[in-house]
Design a protein around this motif. Structure first.
Motif, short mmCIF file in Angstrom:
data_model
loop_
_atom_site.label_atom_id
_atom_site.label_comp_id
_atom_site.label_asym_id
_atom_site.label_seq_id
_atom_site.Cartn_x
_atom_site.Cartn_y
_atom_site.Cartn_z
N TYR A 14 -42.12 29.24 18.33
CA TYR A 14 -41.71 28.89 16.96
C TYR A 14 -42.99 28.67 16.18
O TYR A 14 -43.83 27.84 16.58
CB TYR A 14 -40.85 27.63 16.90
N GLN A 15 -43.17 29.37 15.07
CA GLN A 15 -44.33 29.14 14.22
C GLN A 15 -43.85 28.84 12.79
O GLN A 15 -42.90 29.43 12.31
CB GLN A 15 -45.27 30.34 14.23
N GLY A 16 -44.50 27.87 12.17
CA GLY A 16 -44.11 27.52 10.80
C GLY A 16 -44.00 26.02 10.62
O GLY A 16 -44.38 25.24 11.50
N ALA A 17 -43.46 25.62 9.49
CA ALA A 17 -43.35 24.20 9.16
C ALA A 17 -42.33 23.50 10.06
O ALA A 17 -41.31 24.08 10.43
CB ALA A 17 -42.94 24.03 7.69
N LEU A 18 -42.65 22.26 10.41
CA LEU A 18 -41.74 21.45 11.23
C LEU A 18 -40.99 20.50 10.29
O LEU A 18 -41.40 19.36 10.08
CB LEU A 18 -42.52 20.67 12.30
N ASN A 19 -39.92 21.00 9.72
CA ASN A 19 -39.14 20.24 8.74
C ASN A 19 -37.68 20.19 9.15
O ASN A 19 -37.24 20.87 10.09
CB ASN A 19 -39.27 20.88 7.35
N ILE A 20 -36.91 19.40 8.40
CA ILE A 20 -35.48 19.27 8.65
C ILE A 20 -34.81 20.64 8.55
O ILE A 20 -35.13 21.45 7.69
CB ILE A 20 -34.85 18.32 7.60
N GLY A 21 -33.86 20.89 9.46
CA GLY A 21 -33.03 22.09 9.36
C GLY A 21 -33.61 23.34 9.98
O GLY A 21 -33.02 24.41 9.85
N ARG A 22 -34.76 23.22 10.68
CA ARG A 22 -35.35 24.43 11.28
C ARG A 22 -34.80 24.71 12.67
O ARG A 22 -35.22 25.65 13.32
CB ARG A 22 -36.88 24.29 11.34
N GLY A 23 -33.88 23.86 13.14
CA GLY A 23 -33.25 24.08 14.44
C GLY A 23 -34.10 23.68 15.63
O GLY A 23 -33.76 23.98 16.77
N LEU A 24 -35.18 22.99 15.38
CA LEU A 24 -36.15 22.70 16.45
C LEU A 24 -35.63 21.68 17.47
O LEU A 24 -35.94 21.77 18.66
CB LEU A 24 -37.47 22.23 15.84
N GLU A 25 -34.85 20.71 17.01
CA GLU A 25 -34.29 19.73 17.94
C GLU A 25 -33.41 20.43 18.98
O GLU A 25 -33.45 20.11 20.18
CB GLU A 25 -33.46 18.68 17.20
N TYR A 26 -32.62 21.42 18.53
CA TYR A 26 -31.75 22.16 19.44
C TYR A 26 -32.57 23.03 20.39
O TYR A 26 -32.22 23.16 21.58
CB TYR A 26 -30.78 23.04 18.64
N ALA A 27 -33.63 23.63 19.88
CA ALA A 27 -34.48 24.47 20.73
C ALA A 27 -35.13 23.65 21.84
O ALA A 27 -35.19 24.09 23.00
CB ALA A 27 -35.55 25.16 19.89
N ILE A 28 -35.60 22.45 21.48
CA ILE A 28 -36.21 21.58 22.49
C ILE A 28 -35.18 21.18 23.55
O ILE A 28 -35.43 21.28 24.76
CB ILE A 28 -36.82 20.33 21.82
N LYS A 29 -34.00 20.76 23.12
CA LYS A 29 -32.95 20.37 24.07
C LYS A 29 -32.51 21.57 24.92
O LYS A 29 -32.17 21.42 26.11
CB LYS A 29 -31.75 19.78 23.33
N ALA A 30 -32.52 22.77 24.33
CA ALA A 30 -32.12 23.96 25.06
C ALA A 30 -33.05 24.27 26.22
O ALA A 30 -32.64 24.90 27.20
CB ALA A 30 -32.06 25.16 24.11
N MET A 31 -34.31 23.82 26.12
CA MET A 31 -35.27 24.10 27.19
C MET A 31 -34.90 23.42 28.51
O MET A 31 -35.43 23.76 29.56
CB MET A 31 -36.67 23.69 26.75
N GLN A 32 -33.97 22.45 28.46
CA GLN A 32 -33.45 21.86 29.70
C GLN A 32 -32.69 22.88 30.53
O GLN A 32 -32.52 22.70 31.75
CB GLN A 32 -32.51 20.70 29.37
N TYR A 33 -32.21 23.96 29.87
CA TYR A 33 -31.34 24.94 30.53
C TYR A 33 -32.02 26.30 30.68
O TYR A 33 -31.35 27.30 30.95
CB TYR A 33 -30.04 25.09 29.72
N VAL A 34 -33.33 26.35 30.46
CA VAL A 34 -34.07 27.61 30.57
C VAL A 34 -35.09 27.50 31.68
O VAL A 34 -35.90 26.57 31.71
CB VAL A 34 -34.79 27.94 29.23
#
Length: 369
Positions: free
Chosen positions: A195-215
């Motif tokens: 993921y490259q770019g601004a770390l702001n609200i609504g970029r889906g990053l919280e979900y991506a981090i949590k998803a790494m538990q299943y990858v």
């Protein structure tokens, strides 16, 4: 040689769009000056083929920052000779509009997003109303304007009658970079999700981090900075995912592409938090494509259209960590899918480049030279 002053509210370090516009205007024989702001942590700008200026401000965010910046910008523009003013986004428009009227010089407006619909304003009706009043007051009086997607342009045309053009935030066409992995990133056998770019609200990053538990067999690299950097780092620590999720600070434009080139999958997974994100065409999507990196994108109209047209990646089914984790695993390890995407990416990279968008910019500025 005519002079154009471009203004933005960022520190110029990672704004690829204004950099490309500045280079194109210089190529059109304009004398270019780019004005932004200096932050305490801003890195030194590398030498560019046009002039830059960063204003030092007392306030860093909120209403007082925007007021201070526009007052400072007003006097900066007022006291300098210029033939054209180019305002980038609504937060630079008041100063540019006033000076262009006082000096009788043309104003061009580049709307990088649907500013009044950004997630940061969704639950702040007073601030949103203020920005909308500024937009409603000025936009109908602008003759030359452009924005990043057809959906946003259509909305502005219908709402204000302003003849918005579309200039997508595409990268310059480049040869595919072949970078030794150890030069920019630690080398290991795992696949790299970027993921490259601004770390702001609504970029889906919280979900991506949590998803790494299943990858399995992969790590997520987050390259950028922003309002939610610290909460995201805390989330990684709380979930004990330090071995699977890594953070890189703000990377200068000149170096970011070398990181992009090493990714196996690029993420552009914005949430549907209002019209701004719904109609977004993020530049990171095209940066991934230019380096021929398959993508996972949100099921939002503009991004979905690009990915489906060229068949270069996967559409996210839902912002749910388990579902996302399953899709990440498939996007990284399904050999048939990846072969198809990698076969299609060179054509997409050839089509989706700044050299095509630049022709629209030339048309807008043709009678201003």
């Amino acid at each position: 040689m005519k002079k154009v002053i471009l203004s933005v509210t960022n520190d110029l370090v990672t704004d690829s769009r204004v950099h490309k516009v500045a280079l194109s205007l210089k190529k059109m024989n304009f004398k270019v000056v780019l004005v932004g702001r200096k932050l305490p942590g801003s890195s030194k700008l590398k030498r560019r083929p046009y002039k830059t200026r960063r204003l030092k401000l007392f306030f860093r965010k909120g209403p007082l920052f925007y007021a201070e910046y526009n007052i400072r910008l007003f006097w900066f523009l007022r006291l300098r000779k210029a033939d054209v003013f180019l305002a980038n986004d609504l937060d630079t428009l008041p100063a540019n509009f006033l000076v262009s009227k006082l000096k009788g010089k043309p104003l061009v407006y580049d709307s990088h997003e649907l500013f009044t619909e950004v997630p940061e304003l969704l639950n702040r009706p007073t601030k949103k109303a203020l920005w909308r009043s500024i937009e409603r007051l000025i936009l109908p009086k602008i003759a030359k304007a452009y924005t990043v997607s057809e959906s946003i342009a259509n909305l502005y045309r219908k709402k204000y009658g302003t003849p918005f053009r579309v200039i997508r935030n595409l990268p310059h066409r480049e040869k595919l970079l072949m970078v030794p992995p150890e030069k920019y990133l630690p080398s290991d056998e795992r696949k790299l999700i970027l993921y490259q770019g601004a770390l702001n609200i609504g970029r889906g990053l919280e979900y991506a981090i949590k998803a790494m538990q299943y990858v399995d067999g992969a790590r997520l690299l987050i390259a950028g900075n922003g309002d939610i950097t610290l909460p995201l780092k805390k989330l990684v620590a709380d979930l004990a995912l330090a071995d699977r999720v890594s953070f890189m600070a703000k990377i200068p434009l000149e170096e970011l592409k070398y990181v992009t080139a090493q990714a196996d999958l690029g993420l552009s997974i914005e949430e549907d938090l209002g019209l701004n994100y719904r109609y977004a065409l993020p530049n990171k999507l095209f940066d991934y494509i230019q380096q021929q990196v398959p993508v996972l994108v949100s099921n939002l109209p503009e991004m979905k259209s690009i990915v489906e047209q060229y068949q270069i990646g996967m559409i996210l089914e839902k912002h749910d960590p388990k579902i996302m984790g399953k899709q990440l695993q498939e996007a990284l390890f399904n050999r048939d899918l990846r072969e198809q995407w990698i076969e299609n990416l060179p054509l997409a990279a050839q089509d989706l480049c700044w050299e095509h968008e630049e022709k629209i910019l030339e048309d807008i500025f043709r009678d201003l030279r």
